[in-house]
Write a protein that holds these residues in place. Structure first.
Motif, PDB file in Angstrom:
ATOM      1  N   ARG A 107       0.809  -1.213   0.000  1.00  0.00           N
ATOM      2  CA  ARG A 107       0.000   0.000   0.000  1.00  0.00           C
ATOM      3  C   ARG A 107       0.846   1.268   0.000  1.00  0.00           C
ATOM      4  O   ARG A 107       0.489   2.267  -0.633  1.00  0.00           O
ATOM      5  CB  ARG A 107      -0.920   0.002   1.225  1.00  0.00           C
ATOM      6  N   TRP A 136      -6.315   2.447  -3.525  1.00  0.00           N
ATOM      7  CA  TRP A 136      -6.483   1.222  -2.724  1.00  0.00           C
ATOM      8  C   TRP A 136      -7.939   1.109  -2.311  1.00  0.00           C
ATOM      9  O   TRP A 136      -8.526   2.095  -1.912  1.00  0.00           O
ATOM     10  CB  TRP A 136      -5.581   1.278  -1.493  1.00  0.00           C
ATOM     11  N   PRO A 137      -8.542  -0.072  -2.435  1.00  0.00           N
ATOM     12  CA  PRO A 137      -7.949  -1.349  -2.855  1.00  0.00           C
ATOM     13  C   PRO A 137      -7.758  -1.421  -4.360  1.00  0.00           C
ATOM     14  O   PRO A 137      -8.434  -0.735  -5.116  1.00  0.00           O
ATOM     15  CB  PRO A 137      -8.982  -2.374  -2.387  1.00  0.00           C
ATOM     16  N   ASN A 139      -6.728  -4.116  -7.825  1.00  0.00           N
ATOM     17  CA  ASN A 139      -6.565  -5.477  -8.337  1.00  0.00           C
ATOM     18  C   ASN A 139      -5.380  -5.561  -9.294  1.00  0.00           C
ATOM     19  O   ASN A 139      -5.229  -6.538 -10.026  1.00  0.00           O
ATOM     20  CB  ASN A 139      -7.838  -5.952  -9.033  1.00  0.00           C
ATOM     21  N   PRO A 150     -14.673  -4.240  -2.693  1.00  0.00           N
ATOM     22  CA  PRO A 150     -13.958  -4.416  -1.424  1.00  0.00           C
ATOM     23  C   PRO A 150     -14.904  -4.745  -0.272  1.00  0.00           C
ATOM     24  O   PRO A 150     -16.106  -4.502  -0.346  1.00  0.00           O
ATOM     25  CB  PRO A 150     -13.288  -3.055  -1.219  1.00  0.00           C
ATOM     26  N   HIS A 152     -16.461  -4.077   3.256  1.00  0.00           N
ATOM     27  CA  HIS A 152     -16.701  -2.914   4.100  1.00  0.00           C
ATOM     28  C   HIS A 152     -16.631  -3.303   5.580  1.00  0.00           C
ATOM     29  O   HIS A 152     -17.029  -4.414   5.961  1.00  0.00           O
ATOM     30  CB  HIS A 152     -18.054  -2.282   3.775  1.00  0.00           C
ATOM     31  N   LEU A 217     -14.638 -11.294  -4.775  1.00  0.00           N
ATOM     32  CA  LEU A 217     -13.345 -11.081  -4.114  1.00  0.00           C
ATOM     33  C   LEU A 217     -12.742 -12.442  -3.792  1.00  0.00           C
ATOM     34  O   LEU A 217     -13.298 -13.209  -3.005  1.00  0.00           O
ATOM     35  CB  LEU A 217     -13.539 -10.268  -2.833  1.00  0.00           C
ATOM     36  N   SER A 221      -7.740 -11.866  -6.699  1.00  0.00           N
ATOM     37  CA  SER A 221      -8.153 -10.479  -6.973  1.00  0.00           C
ATOM     38  C   SER A 221      -7.025  -9.487  -6.677  1.00  0.00           C
ATOM     39  O   SER A 221      -7.181  -8.561  -5.878  1.00  0.00           O
ATOM     40  CB  SER A 221      -9.393 -10.135  -6.144  1.00  0.00           C
ATOM     41  N   TYR A 224      -4.861  -6.887  -3.179  1.00  0.00           N
ATOM     42  CA  TYR A 224      -5.866  -6.710  -2.132  1.00  0.00           C
ATOM     43  C   TYR A 224      -6.488  -8.049  -1.745  1.00  0.00           C
ATOM     44  O   TYR A 224      -6.598  -8.380  -0.557  1.00  0.00           O
ATOM     45  CB  TYR A 224      -6.951  -5.737  -2.589  1.00  0.00           C
ATOM     46  N   PHE A 228      -5.864  -9.851   1.850  1.00  0.00           N
ATOM     47  CA  PHE A 228      -7.081  -9.966   2.656  1.00  0.00           C
ATOM     48  C   PHE A 228      -7.299 -11.404   3.124  1.00  0.00           C
ATOM     49  O   PHE A 228      -7.497 -11.662   4.317  1.00  0.00           O
ATOM     50  CB  PHE A 228      -8.295  -9.495   1.848  1.00  0.00           C
ATOM     51  N   TYR A 288      -9.739  -3.921   7.048  1.00  0.00           N
ATOM     52  CA  TYR A 288     -11.123  -3.587   6.728  1.00  0.00           C
ATOM     53  C   TYR A 288     -11.374  -2.081   6.691  1.00  0.00           C
ATOM     54  O   TYR A 288     -12.088  -1.584   5.823  1.00  0.00           O
ATOM     55  CB  TYR A 288     -12.051  -4.213   7.776  1.00  0.00           C
TER      56      TYR A 288
END
Length: 290
Positions: A107, A136-137, A139, A150, A152, A217, A221, A224, A228, A288
């Motif tokens: 990031r 960000w985010p 792919n 993304p 939430h 997602l 992906s 991100y 994740f 998140y």
């Protein structure tokens, strides 16, 4: 007579055990099976290694529990257990620090470089990915990760945060019950903690299903998706392990184990669970929310 009165003054040296070599073979089989599966092979070796590890844990930990209940462990042995658990949790901190570090690097450095926002990324952006926007985010350049939405923070993640923090409170309440020799409070607190852990895992499984089917997602992906699922997935594995450990503590408490003076196994489980709580707070904030 209490265990403390039975405990020897010298350092306890167990008899020769076959469990270390079985554990070594189990871990090697699991590693080999995982590598085989990732390279297109079957899952037989992986499942065999997993089964051997489960057998090893039951056998080895069972031996330690029986030795402890016989009063064979001294205060020096107790200190050794505490140092061992402390170093184990430190290794777990470093494990998650590596994944958080990967997220931070992607990031803070990689994405801006690809977007041409720094001197380092001018050539990369100009020659390779001229249309890439450093957001960000992401792919990845040219949408290599495909379309996705993304996750939430203020839905299931916030609910799971409340559940996990509540489980830390119920575990502390159970510990107070143990110290005060209030066995019903100990049992209720442990049962509530295990139940909250199972609820957390159930909601996370639902969240994963929603992410894959509704948000598209996945692990593929882009950066991100991979960070994740690696971070939240490994955390979910740790919650699973912690819930199993606490369930063992519950069964041992039902069997009358632990006293206010001697209950390090319970403390070790509590240390591990609180560590899992802290890691989740980091995940909620940096994966998140932000």
């Amino acid at each position: 007579m209490t265990h403390a009165e039975h405990a020897p003054d010298h350092y306890y040296v167990p008899t020769q055990s076959h469990w270390p070599i079985i554990a070594t073979v189990s871990l090697f089989t699991l590693m080999l099976g995982g590598a085989t599966l990732l390279n297109g092979g079957g899952s037989t070796l992986l499942l065999t290694g997993l089964a051997l590890i489960v057998i090893t844990m039951f056998g080895w930990f069972g031996t330690v529990i029986r030795e402890s209940e016989k009063g064979l462990y001294s205060e020096q042995m107790d200190r050794s257990f505490r140092w061992g658990m402390s170093w184990f949790i430190f290794s777990e901190v470093m494990f998650f620090a590596a994944f958080f570090g990967a997220l931070f690097y992607a990031r803070t450095y990689s994405v801006p470089w690809l977007g041409g926002e720094t001197n380092h990324g001018v050539l990369t952006h100009g020659l390779l990915w001229s249309g890439y926007e450093a957001v960000w985010p992401t792919n990845g350049p040219s949408d290599v990760g495909g379309f996705f939405a993304p996750m939430h923070p203020w839905g299931l993640p916030a609910i799971n945060t409340l559940i996990l923090l509540s489980s830390g409170a119920t575990l502390t309440w159970a510990h107070w019950g143990l110290i005060e020799e209030n066995r019903p409070q100990l049992l209720k607190g442990l049962a509530a903690t295990v139940a909250l852990g199972v609820l957390f895992l159930s909601l996370q499984a639902y969240e994963y299903s929603h992410a894959y089917h509704a948000l598209h997602l996945t692990l593929g992906s882009g950066i991100y998706g991979s960070t994740f699922f690696m971070l939240t997935g490994f955390h979910g594995l740790h919650v699973t392990i912690g819930a199993i450990i606490l369930a063992v503590m519950l069964f041992r408490s039902l069997a009358g184990h632990f006293t206010p003076q001697r209950h390090f196994a319970f403390e070790a489980a509590a240390w591990y669970w609180h560590f899992v709580d802290v890691v989740w707070l980091g995940l909620f904030i940096f994966v998140y929310w932000l």
